[in-house]
Motif scaffolding. Structure first.
Motif, PDB file in Angstrom:
ATOM      1  N   ASP A 144       6.673  -3.755  18.112  1.00 44.40           N
ATOM      2  CA  ASP A 144       7.838  -4.147  17.322  1.00 44.40           C
ATOM      3  C   ASP A 144       7.658  -3.618  15.896  1.00 44.40           C
ATOM      4  O   ASP A 144       6.630  -3.874  15.256  1.00 44.40           O
ATOM      5  N   PRO A 145       8.644  -2.880  15.375  1.00 41.87           N
ATOM      6  CA  PRO A 145       8.512  -2.292  14.035  1.00 41.87           C
ATOM      7  C   PRO A 145       8.287  -3.322  12.925  1.00 41.87           C
ATOM      8  O   PRO A 145       7.503  -3.079  12.008  1.00 41.87           O
ATOM      9  N   LYS A 146       8.956  -4.456  12.996  1.00 48.30           N
ATOM     10  CA  LYS A 146       8.782  -5.478  11.958  1.00 48.30           C
ATOM     11  C   LYS A 146       7.387  -6.103  12.026  1.00 48.30           C
ATOM     12  O   LYS A 146       6.794  -6.409  10.994  1.00 48.30           O
ATOM     13  N   LEU A 147       6.875  -6.287  13.236  1.00 50.48           N
ATOM     14  CA  LEU A 147       5.530  -6.842  13.396  1.00 50.48           C
ATOM     15  C   LEU A 147       4.491  -5.840  12.888  1.00 50.48           C
ATOM     16  O   LEU A 147       3.561  -6.199  12.165  1.00 50.48           O
ATOM     17  N   LYS A 148       4.665  -4.585  13.262  1.00 55.85           N
ATOM     18  CA  LYS A 148       3.766  -3.519  12.794  1.00 55.85           C
ATOM     19  C   LYS A 148       3.755  -3.498  11.257  1.00 55.85           C
ATOM     20  O   LYS A 148       2.696  -3.445  10.634  1.00 55.85           O
ATOM     21  N   GLU A 149       4.935  -3.574  10.660  1.00 57.12           N
ATOM     22  CA  GLU A 149       5.060  -3.578   9.201  1.00 57.12           C
ATOM     23  C   GLU A 149       4.359  -4.796   8.597  1.00 57.12           C
ATOM     24  O   GLU A 149       3.695  -4.693   7.557  1.00 57.12           O
ATOM     25  N   GLN A 150       4.493  -5.944   9.242  1.00 48.95           N
ATOM     26  CA  GLN A 150       3.844  -7.165   8.746  1.00 48.95           C
ATOM     27  C   GLN A 150       2.318  -6.995   8.744  1.00 48.95           C
ATOM     28  O   GLN A 150       1.646  -7.367   7.784  1.00 48.95           O
ATOM     29  N   PHE A 151       1.770  -6.433   9.810  1.00 44.28           N
ATOM     30  CA  PHE A 151       0.322  -6.215   9.867  1.00 44.28           C
ATOM     31  C   PHE A 151      -0.125  -5.220   8.793  1.00 44.28           C
ATOM     32  O   PHE A 151      -1.157  -5.425   8.147  1.00 44.28           O
ATOM     33  N   GLU A 152       0.636  -4.161   8.599  1.00 47.18           N
ATOM     34  CA  GLU A 152       0.286  -3.161   7.584  1.00 47.18           C
ATOM     35  C   GLU A 152       0.362  -3.755   6.180  1.00 47.18           C
ATOM     36  O   GLU A 152      -0.505  -3.509   5.342  1.00 47.18           O
ATOM     37  N   GLN A 153       1.389  -4.560   5.940  1.00 45.35           N
ATOM     38  CA  GLN A 153       1.535  -5.226   4.641  1.00 45.35           C
ATOM     39  C   GLN A 153       0.379  -6.201   4.421  1.00 45.35           C
ATOM     40  O   GLN A 153      -0.186  -6.277   3.326  1.00 45.35           O
ATOM     41  N   HIS A 154       0.027  -6.937   5.464  1.00 44.67           N
ATOM     42  CA  HIS A 154      -1.047  -7.916   5.301  1.00 44.67           C
ATOM     43  C   HIS A 154      -2.405  -7.234   5.111  1.00 44.67           C
ATOM     44  O   HIS A 154      -3.281  -7.789   4.449  1.00 44.67           O
ATOM     45  N   LEU A 155      -2.569  -6.047   5.647  1.00 41.74           N
ATOM     46  CA  LEU A 155      -3.799  -5.298   5.405  1.00 41.74           C
ATOM     47  C   LEU A 155      -3.954  -5.029   3.911  1.00 41.74           C
ATOM     48  O   LEU A 155      -5.040  -5.230   3.345  1.00 41.74           O
ATOM     49  N   GLU A 156      -2.878  -4.605   3.276  1.00 41.00           N
ATOM     50  CA  GLU A 156      -2.936  -4.344   1.836  1.00 41.00           C
ATOM     51  C   GLU A 156      -3.208  -5.632   1.057  1.00 41.00           C
ATOM     52  O   GLU A 156      -3.984  -5.631   0.100  1.00 41.00           O
ATOM     53  N   GLU A 157      -2.570  -6.728   1.464  1.00 45.83           N
ATOM     54  CA  GLU A 157      -2.835  -8.025   0.817  1.00 45.83           C
ATOM     55  C   GLU A 157      -4.295  -8.425   1.008  1.00 45.83           C
ATOM     56  O   GLU A 157      -4.922  -8.943   0.079  1.00 45.83           O
TER      57      GLU A 157
END
Length: 164
Positions: free
Chosen positions: A38-51
């Protein structure tokens, strides 16, 4: 192993444990993002990696403030949570089901971190470590927000898609 004699010793122990947890999570999140369909889930994981990278830096700053080394402590709980997530990734599952499972795994991790940061922030406050408290509380809020975002994805549509 050093004897924990007081709340300050326990606080330092908690900080080292959180540091280890963040380091491990930095290694695990890219695989979770790669596995998510899921693109939104993938984006959430990528964003949380940066956090998470910023959270690790905050813990390093807390260590500086306290005059301690993050050391080589290993957070066994995070290791176990990540291992469970890796086992899910290895499962033969439909993509929608795997996405729902990834959210469940990620939320277990978030809940562990929320507990750890909440405790550490309280210890910092109790010990009069105002700057450390502020740094830890900032991370606590980010972890709570990440959990809320995952929950919205799960309840919003991902779990529904996994039912089909």
């Amino acid at each position: 192993m050093t004897k924990l004699k007081n709340l300050e010793d326990l606080f330092h122990h908690e900080i080292k444990d959180l540091y280890s947890a963040e380091k491990q999570l930095i290694q695990a999140l890219p695989k979770m993002a790669q596995t998510a369909t899921d693109p939104k889930l993938k984006e959430q994981f990528e964003q949380h990696l940066e956090e998470t990278k910023a959270q690790k830096e905050r813990i390093e700053k807390v260590c500086e403030i306290l005059g301690i080394s993050a050391g080589r402590m290993k957070c066994e709980a995070m290791e176990g949570l990540i291992k469970e997530g890796q086992e899910l990734i290895a499962e033969d599952a439909d993509p929608e089901v795997k996405d729902a499972g990834l959210i469940a795994s990620a939320q277990r991790i978030e809940h562990y971190e929320i507990s750890g940061y909440g405790t550490a922030a309280h210890y910092a406050e109790r010990l009069g470590q105002k700057e450390a408290f502020e740094l830890l509380n900032e991370t606590l809020k980010e972890e709570q927000t990440a959990d809320t975002k995952l929950n919205k994805l799960a309840k919003g549509y991902i779990n529904q898609k996994a039912m089909q």
